[in-house]
Design an enzyme around this catalytic site. Structure first.
Site, PDB file in Angstrom:
ATOM      1  N   ILE A  94     -31.996  -8.124  30.483  1.00  0.00           N
ATOM      2  CA  ILE A  94     -30.867  -8.860  31.084  1.00  0.00           C
ATOM      3  C   ILE A  94     -29.539  -8.215  30.657  1.00  0.00           C
ATOM      4  CG2 ILE A  94     -29.657 -11.094  31.137  1.00  0.00           C
ATOM      5  CD1 ILE A  94     -32.432 -12.425  30.925  1.00  0.00           C
TER       6      ILE A  94
ATOM      7  N   LYS B 290      -3.158  -4.567  18.796  1.00  0.00           N
ATOM      8  CA  LYS B 290      -2.524  -5.192  19.962  1.00  0.00           C
ATOM      9  C   LYS B 290      -1.358  -6.039  19.456  1.00  0.00           C
ATOM     10  CE  LYS B 290      -3.593  -8.726  23.488  1.00  0.00           C
ATOM     11  NZ  LYS B 290      -4.659  -9.540  24.087  1.00  0.00           N
TER      12      LYS B 290
ATOM     13  N   SER C 147     -32.183 -10.360  25.253  1.00  0.00           N
ATOM     14  CA  SER C 147     -33.012  -9.671  26.225  1.00  0.00           C
ATOM     15  C   SER C 147     -32.378  -8.345  26.629  1.00  0.00           C
ATOM     16  CB  SER C 147     -33.167 -10.563  27.461  1.00  0.00           C
ATOM     17  OG  SER C 147     -33.601  -9.798  28.549  1.00  0.00           O
TER      18      SER C 147
HETATM   19  C1  LIG Z   1     -13.715  -9.556  33.720  1.00  0.00           C
HETATM   20  C2  LIG Z   1     -13.796 -10.119  32.346  1.00  0.00           C
HETATM   21  C3  LIG Z   1     -12.872  -9.737  31.382  1.00  0.00           C
HETATM   22  C4  LIG Z   1     -12.912 -10.291  30.108  1.00  0.00           C
HETATM   23  N1  LIG Z   1     -11.952  -9.953  29.193  1.00  0.00           N
HETATM   24  C5  LIG Z   1     -11.945 -10.574  27.991  1.00  0.00           C
HETATM   25  C6  LIG Z   1     -10.951 -10.287  27.022  1.00  0.00           C
HETATM   26  O1  LIG Z   1     -10.059  -9.449  27.224  1.00  0.00           O
HETATM   27  N2  LIG Z   1     -10.989 -10.946  25.847  1.00  0.00           N
HETATM   28  C7  LIG Z   1     -11.951 -11.874  25.563  1.00  0.00           C
HETATM   29  O2  LIG Z   1     -11.916 -12.482  24.479  1.00  0.00           O
HETATM   30  N3  LIG Z   1     -12.928 -12.114  26.444  1.00  0.00           N
HETATM   31  C8  LIG Z   1     -12.945 -11.510  27.634  1.00  0.00           C
HETATM   32  N4  LIG Z   1     -13.944 -11.781  28.515  1.00  0.00           N
HETATM   33  C9  LIG Z   1     -15.031 -12.660  28.091  1.00  0.00           C
HETATM   34  C10 LIG Z   1     -15.996 -11.852  27.230  1.00  0.00           C
HETATM   35  O3  LIG Z   1     -16.549 -10.803  27.991  1.00  0.00           O
HETATM   36  C11 LIG Z   1     -17.105 -12.748  26.723  1.00  0.00           C
HETATM   37  O4  LIG Z   1     -16.553 -13.897  26.158  1.00  0.00           O
HETATM   38  C12 LIG Z   1     -17.883 -12.037  25.652  1.00  0.00           C
HETATM   39  O5  LIG Z   1     -18.346 -10.806  26.106  1.00  0.00           O
HETATM   40  C13 LIG Z   1     -19.037 -12.867  25.187  1.00  0.00           C
HETATM   41  O6  LIG Z   1     -19.992 -13.018  26.207  1.00  0.00           O
HETATM   42  P1  LIG Z   1     -21.323 -13.779  25.853  1.00  0.00           P
HETATM   43  O7  LIG Z   1     -21.877 -13.210  24.607  1.00  0.00           O
HETATM   44  O8  LIG Z   1     -21.059 -15.231  25.879  1.00  0.00           O
HETATM   45  O9  LIG Z   1     -22.251 -13.453  27.103  1.00  0.00           O
HETATM   46  P2  LIG Z   1     -23.030 -12.092  27.498  1.00  0.00           P
HETATM   47  O10 LIG Z   1     -22.330 -10.871  27.069  1.00  0.00           O
HETATM   48  O11 LIG Z   1     -23.336 -12.222  28.950  1.00  0.00           O
HETATM   49  O12 LIG Z   1     -24.377 -12.173  26.670  1.00  0.00           O
HETATM   50  C14 LIG Z   1     -25.433 -13.005  27.046  1.00  0.00           C
HETATM   51  C15 LIG Z   1     -26.640 -12.681  26.175  1.00  0.00           C
HETATM   52  O13 LIG Z   1     -27.673 -13.586  26.463  1.00  0.00           O
HETATM   53  C16 LIG Z   1     -28.859 -12.867  26.660  1.00  0.00           C
HETATM   54  N5  LIG Z   1     -29.750 -13.615  27.530  1.00  0.00           N
HETATM   55  C17 LIG Z   1     -29.445 -14.231  28.708  1.00  0.00           C
HETATM   56  N6  LIG Z   1     -30.560 -14.807  29.214  1.00  0.00           N
HETATM   57  C18 LIG Z   1     -31.540 -14.575  28.325  1.00  0.00           C
HETATM   58  C19 LIG Z   1     -32.915 -14.863  28.293  1.00  0.00           C
HETATM   59  N7  LIG Z   1     -33.513 -15.525  29.284  1.00  0.00           N
HETATM   60  N8  LIG Z   1     -33.632 -14.437  27.243  1.00  0.00           N
HETATM   61  C20 LIG Z   1     -33.076 -13.755  26.223  1.00  0.00           C
HETATM   62  N9  LIG Z   1     -31.774 -13.437  26.207  1.00  0.00           N
HETATM   63  C21 LIG Z   1     -31.039 -13.826  27.251  1.00  0.00           C
HETATM   64  C22 LIG Z   1     -28.405 -11.547  27.267  1.00  0.00           C
HETATM   65  O14 LIG Z   1     -29.376 -10.549  27.144  1.00  0.00           O
HETATM   66  C23 LIG Z   1     -27.184 -11.281  26.394  1.00  0.00           C
HETATM   67  O15 LIG Z   1     -27.593 -10.726  25.169  1.00  0.00           O
HETATM   68  C24 LIG Z   1     -13.927 -11.221  29.784  1.00  0.00           C
HETATM   69  C25 LIG Z   1     -14.878 -11.574  30.734  1.00  0.00           C
HETATM   70  C26 LIG Z   1     -14.819 -11.048  32.007  1.00  0.00           C
HETATM   71  C27 LIG Z   1     -15.833 -11.479  33.023  1.00  0.00           C
END
Ligand SMILES: Cc1cc2nc3c(=O)[nH]c(=O)nc-3n(C[C@H](O)[C@H](O)[C@H](O)COP(=O)(O)OP(=O)(O)OC[C@H]3O[C@@H](n4cnc5c(N)ncnc54)[C@H](O)[C@@H]3O)c2cc1C
Length: 511
Positions: free
Chosen positions: A50, A86, A47
């Protein structure tokens, strides 16, 4: 059109990945590559409204294996993601003991055998209260590579190699992996899921979207980030918070200028502040910085101000991003016909940059199990047990930083040190170490639950100066190493490594 095999397979024919953050695209790329000859359709919906979390710039050496498995060369992806090497993580200001106010957690390799043995020998003697040098910094080549701003990739033919990881721009990495996945057959849908549909047996049957109607699939991968839309909200899997172990629940992030005149740093710096710690991550075009803190001990304005002061950005017009973190894990990540991978499955605060490592571990373990045994009770139980153990193992190692802190400047650090909620494994490690017992045997006993190597445990315990006072002189026949010997040994390897900046610039020149 990809070639298909008509052989029977346990892999469901239609798989829908919901979420296009780094996890969603890492999973898509992994499955597209692993199942490229199989009769399976992979679709990813994300999305735009989002969006993604947009942070997560540090990694562990496992990320190397990820790109290797996709057959993607560093020279191809690194320049596109403003990525740097790194060598490890430096931890300043967590401990106050003289000589131990900062230490380095290195990435090492089997070639570090001699250094590891020497370090274990010295650290063990010091834990038995003998006065020998036991700070990890001098023992590991990777620390010298980082402090000299060298790349961990040797430029001449040499037997010595050290492991390493990367820093990268999270959004650019997502973009890169999206292109790779689409080129490898993944269908990309840009839309928002408004409802998750279920069949009579409780499985997920499809998703309702704003613009594309219903999208059905046989299997679903929840990569929806902290919302846990499929795993928690739809299937009702409980989320188990780690709050009593790890207090931090918030972060504020700010980029800053990087001046490359004096070279390109090759380490993450994770410096303890008043109510948490700040990361400083070098990319080729900027530093990524952020303050991870507990909202029980400070508020967002004070946290932002403290971070700005650290960076000298008090009056700068750079906007800060404030984030809430859901720290903990889902009770299980694989439930029915859905597996959660990424922030939806759980998150441990980013002190050791482990989130994407767990994404990779989960994706690989799941894909292999599904392929070999199908979506059965046993497959789910096996994968869930393994993934939960990784989560709890990382949590233990991360919590150890807080437990070992010796700061007394704020309630936050005192409370962290006093925290009685520590696992039995951690308690045993501390007990054995404090008594000068056989830590290596204890760590071997815990091996199936440990994510970090024994050397990492020695590094944290010794590096944070967890030693008794008034050590005795070692007996004359006891073998140990001086700081000078350890340093000379480590330094003898670094001539073979090029400047970090030079190596990165070389990548950009390579067609
Ligand atoms: C402060 C902080 C620092 C971090 N530092 C590190 C680091 O140094 N190293 C590391 O490995 N990790 C780190 N992380 C974790 C890392 O950011 C995440 O593991 C990584 O970005 C993957 O996130 P994700 O894809 O699971 O979620 P998100 O990036 O949140 O993606 C979620 C996806 O789901 C979609 N979505 C949600 N709801 C819907 C819906 N209803 N319909 C359609 N799509 C939807 C969104 O649009 C998005 O595309 C950190 C996190 C934080 C909070």
């Amino acid at each position: 059109m990809k070639p298909m095999t008509s052989q029977p397979t346990n892999i469901p024919k239609n798989i829908l990945i919901v979420g296009g953050g780094t996890s969603g695209w890492m999973v898509a790329a992994t499955l597209a590559r692993q199942w490229k000859d199989k009769d399976v359709s992979l679709k990813l919906i994300e999305s735009e409204s989002i969006g993604t979390i947009g942070v997560g710039e540090g990694s562990t050496p496992k990320m190397r294996r990820f790109f290797d498995s996709l057959n993607i060369d560093e020279r191809e992806w690194m320049p596109k993601c403003n990525a740097t090497y790194k060598c490890g993580i430096r931890f300043p200001s967590w401990a106050t003991r003289e000589g131990f106010k900062s230490y380095y957690h290195p990435f090492f390799s089997q070639k570090d055998d001699t250094s590891i043995r020497a370090f274990h020998q010295n650290a063990t003697l010091r834990s038995k209260n003998f006065n020998v040098y036991a700070h990890p910094d001098s023992f590991f080549v990777s620390n010298f590579l980082a402090s000299e701003k060298l790349a961990p990739t040797p430029d001449k033919k040499t037997d010595y190699h050290t492991d390493y990881a990367y820093h990268f721009d999270a959004s650019l990495l997502g973009e890169f992996l999206r292109n790779f996945s689409v080129q490898n057959g993944v269908t990309h849908v840009s839309d928002t899921v408004s409802e998750v549909l279920r069949s009579e047996n409780g499985d997920i049957s499809g998703v309702e979207t704003d613009q594309h109607g219903t999208i059905d699939a046989d299997f679903f991968i929840d990569c929806t980030g902290f919302s846990g839309l499929l795993i928690n909200k739809t299937l009702g899997v409980e989320f188990l918070p780690y709050k009593k172990f790890l207090y931090n629940d918030s972060a504020v992030a700010l980029p800053s200028h990087i001046n490359l005149d004096k070279g390109l740093p090759a380490q993450t710096v994770s410096k303890a502040l008043k109510n948490g710690w700040m990361w400083n991550i070098p990319l080729t075009n900027r530093f990524g910085n952020g303050y991870v803190y507990s909202s029980d001990f400070t508020d967002r304005n004070s946290a932002e101000e403290e971070l700005r002061k650290q960076l000298g950005l008090m009056d700068a017009a750079v906007e800060a991003r404030h984030l809430k973190m859901r720290v903990g894990r889902s009770a299980v990540c694989w439930e029915k016909n859905c597996i959660a991978i990424g922030l939806s499955q759980g998150f441990i605060e980013p002190l050791e940059a482990t989130a994407l490592m767990i994404v990779q571990d989960t994706a690989e373990t799941f894909a292999n199990k599904l392929e070999s045994s199908g979506n059965t009770d046993n497959s789910r139980a096996e994968v869930n047990t393994k993934v939960n153990s990784i989560f709890d193992g990382v949590r233990n190692y991360v919590q150890m930083h807080y437990k070992l802190n010796t700061r007394s400047d704020t309630e936050y650090w005192l409370e962290n040190r006093k925290n009685v909620h520590i696992s039995d494994d951690m308690e045993k490690i501390l007990r054995v170490w404090d008594k000068g017992g056989d830590l290596l045997s204890e760590l071997r006993n815990q091996a199936s639950r440990l994510v970090y190597s024994p050397t990492s445990w020695y590094c944290i315990l010794a590096g944070m100066g967890r030693f008794r006072n008034k050590p005795k002189r070692p007996k004359a026949n006891v073998q140990y190493y001086s700081k000078k010997q350890a340093e000379e040994h480590s330094r003898s390897f670094i001539q073979q490594f090029p400047s970090h900046l030079g190596a990165i610039q070389e990548h950009s020149k390579t067609p």
